[in-house]
Design a protein around this motif. Structure first.
Motif, PDB file in Angstrom:
ATOM      1  N   HIS A  62      -9.204   6.424   6.752  1.00  0.00           N
ATOM      2  CA  HIS A  62      -9.063   7.030   8.064  1.00  0.00           C
ATOM      3  C   HIS A  62     -10.419   7.341   8.676  1.00  0.00           C
ATOM      4  CE1 HIS A  62      -8.380  10.445  10.868  1.00  0.00           C
ATOM      5  NE2 HIS A  62      -7.364   9.686  11.228  1.00  0.00           N
ATOM      6  N   SER A  73     -12.674  -4.625   8.244  1.00  0.00           N
ATOM      7  CA  SER A  73     -11.641  -4.773   9.273  1.00  0.00           C
ATOM      8  C   SER A  73     -11.305  -3.400   9.812  1.00  0.00           C
ATOM      9  CB  SER A  73     -10.379  -5.406   8.695  1.00  0.00           C
ATOM     10  OG  SER A  73     -10.624  -6.729   8.297  1.00  0.00           O
ATOM     11  N   GLN A 110       5.333  -5.158  17.073  1.00  0.00           N
ATOM     12  CA  GLN A 110       3.956  -4.714  16.938  1.00  0.00           C
ATOM     13  C   GLN A 110       3.610  -3.832  18.126  1.00  0.00           C
ATOM     14  OE1 GLN A 110       1.529  -7.984  15.875  1.00  0.00           O
ATOM     15  NE2 GLN A 110      -0.381  -6.962  16.333  1.00  0.00           N
ATOM     16  N   LEU A 129      -8.742  10.441  14.472  1.00  0.00           N
ATOM     17  CA  LEU A 129      -7.430  10.632  15.103  1.00  0.00           C
ATOM     18  C   LEU A 129      -7.661  11.255  16.467  1.00  0.00           C
ATOM     19  CD1 LEU A 129      -4.247  12.170  13.473  1.00  0.00           C
ATOM     20  CD2 LEU A 129      -5.033  12.966  15.705  1.00  0.00           C
ATOM     21  N   GLN A 157      -4.770   6.497  15.906  1.00  0.00           N
ATOM     22  CA  GLN A 157      -5.717   6.651  14.801  1.00  0.00           C
ATOM     23  C   GLN A 157      -6.447   5.326  14.570  1.00  0.00           C
ATOM     24  OE1 GLN A 157      -3.867   8.539  11.347  1.00  0.00           O
ATOM     25  NE2 GLN A 157      -2.278   9.429  12.653  1.00  0.00           N
ATOM     26  N   GLN A 159     -10.851  -0.939   6.808  1.00  0.00           N
ATOM     27  CA  GLN A 159     -10.441  -1.522   5.540  1.00  0.00           C
ATOM     28  C   GLN A 159     -11.522  -2.476   5.058  1.00  0.00           C
ATOM     29  OE1 GLN A 159      -6.966  -4.175   5.448  1.00  0.00           O
ATOM     30  NE2 GLN A 159      -6.473  -3.493   3.375  1.00  0.00           N
ATOM     31  N   PHE A 189      -8.646  -1.148  12.185  1.00  0.00           N
ATOM     32  CA  PHE A 189      -7.284  -1.140  12.703  1.00  0.00           C
ATOM     33  C   PHE A 189      -7.042   0.095  13.555  1.00  0.00           C
ATOM     34  CE2 PHE A 189      -5.392  -4.511  10.132  1.00  0.00           C
ATOM     35  CZ  PHE A 189      -6.257  -4.602   9.056  1.00  0.00           C
ATOM     36  N   LEU A 228       3.380   5.293  11.541  1.00  0.00           N
ATOM     37  CA  LEU A 228       2.305   4.580  12.211  1.00  0.00           C
ATOM     38  C   LEU A 228       2.652   3.120  12.395  1.00  0.00           C
ATOM     39  CD1 LEU A 228      -0.889   6.009  10.459  1.00  0.00           C
ATOM     40  CD2 LEU A 228       0.130   6.682  12.642  1.00  0.00           C
ATOM     41  N   GLY A 236      -8.066  -0.210   0.142  1.00  0.00           N
ATOM     42  CA  GLY A 236      -7.098   0.408   1.034  1.00  0.00           C
ATOM     43  C   GLY A 236      -7.745   0.838   2.340  1.00  0.00           C
ATOM     44  N   LEU A 237      -6.923   1.340   3.246  1.00  0.00           N
ATOM     45  CA  LEU A 237      -7.424   1.775   4.541  1.00  0.00           C
ATOM     46  C   LEU A 237      -8.020   3.172   4.425  1.00  0.00           C
ATOM     47  CD1 LEU A 237      -5.161  -0.427   5.194  1.00  0.00           C
ATOM     48  CD2 LEU A 237      -5.154   0.612   7.457  1.00  0.00           C
ATOM     49  N   TYR A 292      -8.577   3.164  11.602  1.00  0.00           N
ATOM     50  CA  TYR A 292      -8.802   3.046  10.167  1.00  0.00           C
ATOM     51  C   TYR A 292      -9.747   1.883   9.909  1.00  0.00           C
ATOM     52  CZ  TYR A 292      -4.849   6.168   9.189  1.00  0.00           C
ATOM     53  OH  TYR A 292      -4.007   7.248   9.112  1.00  0.00           O
ATOM     54  N   GLN A 326      -3.247  -5.698  14.468  1.00  0.00           N
ATOM     55  CA  GLN A 326      -3.647  -6.682  13.454  1.00  0.00           C
ATOM     56  C   GLN A 326      -5.122  -6.619  13.105  1.00  0.00           C
ATOM     57  OE1 GLN A 326      -0.810 -10.302  14.482  1.00  0.00           O
ATOM     58  NE2 GLN A 326      -1.745 -10.487  12.478  1.00  0.00           N
ATOM     59  N   PHE A 337       0.831  -1.196   0.000  1.00  0.00           N
ATOM     60  CA  PHE A 337       0.000   0.000   0.000  1.00  0.00           C
ATOM     61  C   PHE A 337       0.867   1.248   0.000  1.00  0.00           C
ATOM     62  CE2 PHE A 337      -4.271  -1.481   0.484  1.00  0.00           C
ATOM     63  CZ  PHE A 337      -4.163  -2.713   1.129  1.00  0.00           C
ATOM     64  N   PHE A 352       0.685  -0.330  13.235  1.00  0.00           N
ATOM     65  CA  PHE A 352      -0.682  -0.846  13.204  1.00  0.00           C
ATOM     66  C   PHE A 352      -0.839  -2.106  14.037  1.00  0.00           C
ATOM     67  CE2 PHE A 352      -3.057   1.511   9.987  1.00  0.00           C
ATOM     68  CZ  PHE A 352      -2.048   2.247   9.389  1.00  0.00           C
ATOM     69  N   GLY A 403      -3.860   4.243  -0.927  1.00  0.00           N
ATOM     70  CA  GLY A 403      -4.311   3.708  -2.198  1.00  0.00           C
ATOM     71  C   GLY A 403      -4.981   2.372  -1.964  1.00  0.00           C
TER      72      GLY A 403
END
Lengths: 117, 117
Positions: free
Chosen positions: B45, B86, B2, B48, B33, B37, B88, B105, B42-43, B35, B109, A90, B107, A109
């Motif tokens: 937002h 999903s 992680q 925040l 933040q 998906q 995140f 960032l 893509g993710l 996100y 899982q 990504f 992330f 993206g």
């Protein structure tokens, strides 16, 4: 009008080949990123560029080389592809810049799904 | 390593119910933040929240942050089938020279949310 666009969307190739993924953003952002998402959906940052300058370079094999011809583009070239490179890559961008607040969301993206045969 | 760990890993609810997802992290952060998906995309937002904030709202979303416990939660109220995705959490804990964080960032899982019509 796609804000962050990546090409190609799918990339299927053989081990040992060299390939490139292109990313362009039309948001006027100064900072761009490459992330790798593995099969377990774990997303990890690889690189970040701010105004064509490399600012984040995570522990990534040197077979991966980012290139930023201008601040709207960040391409990823991968040499000697290996099976473990199979993932979704990504690209993202954000308005983060030197001297201003860094609390900025990132725009992603839709990813490039890379499959190594 | 992680940074964010999310809980639960998967959540299945009926339309109209509320969904709560939790995120824990390990180090001090600048911001956290959330996100979303959708499959094959893509993710995107969502929210925040800065380290000096405790709660934020955006439409049907409510995020809390407890820096003493190093945890955050995302609440989606009156869920819809379209919320299936999903989710995140991502922490911005980086601080480069000059006190600037370029949005590095880390992330978790993710939590897979399924909302049944």
């Amino acid at each position: 009008d796609t804000a962050v666009s990546q090409t190609p969307k799918y990339l299927v190739t053989q081990m040992g080949n060299d390939k490139s993924i292109k990313c362009e953003q039309n948001l006027g952002h100064d900072t761009m990123y490459w992330y790798k998402q593995d099969s377990k959906k774990f997303l990890k940052i690889m690189f970040s560029y701010n105004n064509k300058e490399l600012i984040i370079n995570e522990t990534v094999p040197n077979r991966f080389s980012p290139k930023s011809p201008d601040k709207a583009h960040l391409n990823l070239h991968i040499n000697s592809l290996e099976l473990g490179d199979s993932a979704v890559y990504f690209c993202a961008s954000s308005p983060a810049k030197i001297g201003t607040g860094m609390d900025q969301p990132q725009h992603f993206g839709d990813g490039t799904r890379l499959s190594i045969l | 390593s992680q940074q964010g760990e999310e809980d639960p890993q998967a959540l299945s609810i009926q339309e109209g119910e509320n969904a709560t997802m939790n995120c824990s992290y390990k180090t001090s952060i600048n911001n956290l933040q959330w996100y979303r998906q959708n499959s094959g995309r893509g993710l995107v937002h969502l929210i925040l929240i800065r380290s000096n904030e405790r709660e934020k709202h955006s439409g049907r979303l409510r995020v809390t942050l407890d820096t003493s416990k190093k945890s955050s939660s995302l609440l989606i109220t009156a869920s819809r089938a379209a919320d299936t995705a999903s989710y995140f959490c991502a922490t911005d804990a980086g601080l480069l020279a000059g006190g600037t964080s370029y949005g590095k960032l880390t992330f978790g899982q993710g939590t897979i949310l399924t909302v049944h019509p």
